[in-house]
Enzyme design. Structure first.
Site, PDB file in Angstrom:
ATOM      1  N   CYS A  31       6.647 -15.646  39.854  1.00  0.00           N
ATOM      2  CA  CYS A  31       6.398 -16.252  41.163  1.00  0.00           C
ATOM      3  C   CYS A  31       5.214 -17.217  41.180  1.00  0.00           C
ATOM      4  O   CYS A  31       4.952 -17.843  42.215  1.00  0.00           O
ATOM      5  CB  CYS A  31       6.197 -15.162  42.212  1.00  0.00           C
ATOM      6  SG  CYS A  31       7.590 -14.020  42.300  1.00  0.00           S
TER       7      CYS A  31
ATOM      8  N   HIS B 133      -0.566 -15.989  49.162  1.00  0.00           N
ATOM      9  CA  HIS B 133       0.695 -15.579  48.544  1.00  0.00           C
ATOM     10  C   HIS B 133       1.532 -14.853  49.593  1.00  0.00           C
ATOM     11  O   HIS B 133       2.722 -15.111  49.726  1.00  0.00           O
ATOM     12  CB  HIS B 133       0.420 -14.686  47.334  1.00  0.00           C
ATOM     13  CG  HIS B 133       1.638 -14.351  46.538  1.00  0.00           C
ATOM     14  ND1 HIS B 133       2.454 -15.319  45.996  1.00  0.00           N
ATOM     15  CD2 HIS B 133       2.181 -13.152  46.194  1.00  0.00           C
ATOM     16  CE1 HIS B 133       3.459 -14.730  45.356  1.00  0.00           C
ATOM     17  NE2 HIS B 133       3.310 -13.425  45.462  1.00  0.00           N
TER      18      HIS B 133
ATOM     19  N   PHE C 160       5.247 -11.271  39.413  1.00  0.00           N
ATOM     20  CA  PHE C 160       5.584 -10.125  38.570  1.00  0.00           C
ATOM     21  C   PHE C 160       5.025 -10.342  37.166  1.00  0.00           C
ATOM     22  O   PHE C 160       4.920 -11.461  36.674  1.00  0.00           O
ATOM     23  CB  PHE C 160       7.100  -9.960  38.492  1.00  0.00           C
ATOM     24  CG  PHE C 160       7.700  -9.170  39.625  1.00  0.00           C
ATOM     25  CD1 PHE C 160       6.939  -8.731  40.696  1.00  0.00           C
ATOM     26  CD2 PHE C 160       9.053  -8.853  39.627  1.00  0.00           C
ATOM     27  CE1 PHE C 160       7.490  -7.991  41.735  1.00  0.00           C
ATOM     28  CE2 PHE C 160       9.633  -8.124  40.660  1.00  0.00           C
ATOM     29  CZ  PHE C 160       8.848  -7.695  41.711  1.00  0.00           C
TER      30      PHE C 160
END
Length: 416
Positions: free
Chosen positions: A168, A306, A402
């Site tokens: 991401c 985020h 991740f």
């Protein structure tokens, strides 16, 4: 040009975006500034077996409006999104690519999942119909390098060509590494960006199994609730974003419009867990970007978080921001545009950077929508529910992924 020991300034001269809330920068900004949600019920495949039945898809994306039939046949959706975003970015920048500069222009493109639509269809065809029915273009369409390769072919770009798969944070890393390469003399212009089209049956199933997705199927537009106490998970989204990064003097020489200057970037790894975020790693990446930029914590006017809407991420990111900024954290507006566009996975970093650039250009903060119940553990100014005017001279954007893959970028309004 001698390379590696330079310290050149890097600016953004073009932006392009394809998102669930608008195709093109103007449409995107109109929606994101007004707090419009792009989350809807999925209607292109049967979601009956799944806990989650919603996603942030680009409902009005018709590739035939932008690409030839041959190009559509030979590309996966994630490449199609890339080509459309890049075209806008190049058009906006008024960059002319010719034999005088094409070897000094590079491409860095990112995606977490790559051509997942092509892969799923290929596996289904192979197992149901056998080898003879398999599309010979499966590999070229699905490969991670497909967007960068197609961009290079389309525009005749012959400089460096990288493809980034950093979960991401992929989209932020493409911009950050492009900034470094120009800064140190390895290129004059970088076409940087990312794209993702992960809303497929198998991908939705896998994310449902992870228990990471919101199940607020009865109210899709209200599903993504970053930092709100009643948040219950993220929502998958699709999209693409592109920026034209350019060495400052190169941009000034051709009288290009400068959207902002990239002044800081850092990336790191948590070395902690495949799926569980780590506050120490997030703290370190923001500190690294601040050190690289040379600005103080008092100069940051806005943070694009985020902000996934998962209980773990939002609490940890809030803690990391407070660790980095101390008491100053309480006076810095922090918002999550994922509340509107969902989580674009590998494309999130670039699209959210573009939202930050447009916030700076318009001196207006996009909101965190669906913020209804304050969480004592998330106690910052999240620009709740409604955007507002604000002075934004320097901004930070976070991308965490991740595998503990983190990235942070700092941009500044260009004034000299």
């Amino acid at each position: 040009m001698k390379q590696g020991n330079l310290n050149r300034r890097v600016v953004v001269t073009g932006i392009g975006v394809v998102s669930p809330i608008g195709i093109g920068r103007k449409s995107f900004w109109d929606s994101v500034s007004k707090g419009v949600s792009g989350v809807k019920l999925i209607d292109n495949f049967d979601t009956t077996p799944y806990r989650t039945k919603i996603a942030a898809q680009i409902k009005d994306f018709d590739p035939s409006k932008y690409l030839t039939p041959q190009k559509i046949y030979s590309t996966d959706r994630f490449t199609q999104l890339a080509l459309v975003a890049v075209k806008e970015a190049i058009d906006v920048s008024r960059l002319i690519i010719d034999d005088n500069n094409r070897k000094r222009i590079g491409i860095i493109w990112g995606s977490s999942e790559g051509g997942i639509n092509t892969r799923e269809e290929a596996y289904k065809t192979f197992f149901l119909k056998g080898p003879k029915a398999t599309d010979p273009m499966t590999s070229p369409k699905a490969m991670g390098v497909a967007p960068a390769a197609n961009i290079s072919i389309e525009y005749g770009v012959k400089g460096l060509n990288y493809s980034i798969t950093n979960t991401c944070s992929s989209g932020a890393v493409t911009v950050g590494e492009g900034y470094r390469l120009i800064k140190h003399g390895y290129a004059d212009v970088i076409i940087a960006g990312s794209s993702e089209a992960p809303v497929t049956p198998a991908m939705l199933c896998s994310w449902c199994k992870l228990r990471a997705l919101s199940t607020r199927n009865d109210a899709p537009e209200k599903a993504v609730r970053p930092f709100s106490k009643d948040r219950d998970g993220l929502v998958l989204g699709e999209g693409g974003g592109a920026v034209i990064l350019e060495e400052l003097e190169h941009a000034l020489a051709r009288s290009a419009k400068i959207y902002c200057e990239v002044i800081g970037y850092w990336s790191n790894s948590d070395a902690y867990h495949l799926t569980y975020p780590n506050t120490q790693g997030e703290t370190a990446v923001m500190k690294g970007a601040l050190e690289d930029s040379g600005v103080s914590i008092d100069e940051i006017d806005y943070i694009n978080a985020h902000g996934t809407g998962t209980p773990i991420n939002d609490k940890g990111e809030t803690e990391a921001i407070k660790t980095v900024f101390g008491k100053r954290a309480y006076s810095i507006p922090v918002s999550s545009t994922k509340s509107m566009i969902g989580h674009l996975l590998g494309a999130a970093g670039t699209v959210e950077l573009i939202a930050t650039i447009l916030a700076m250009e318009n001196q207006f903060l996009p909101p965190t929508i669906n913020y209804e119940i304050p969480d004592p553990e998330c106690d910052l100014d999240y620009v709740p529910n409604k955007g507002r005017k604000a002075k934004v001279n320097t901004a930070l954007t976070n991308s965490f992924g991740f595998g503990g893959a983190n990235a942070a970028i700092i941009i500044r309004n260009h004034t000299d």
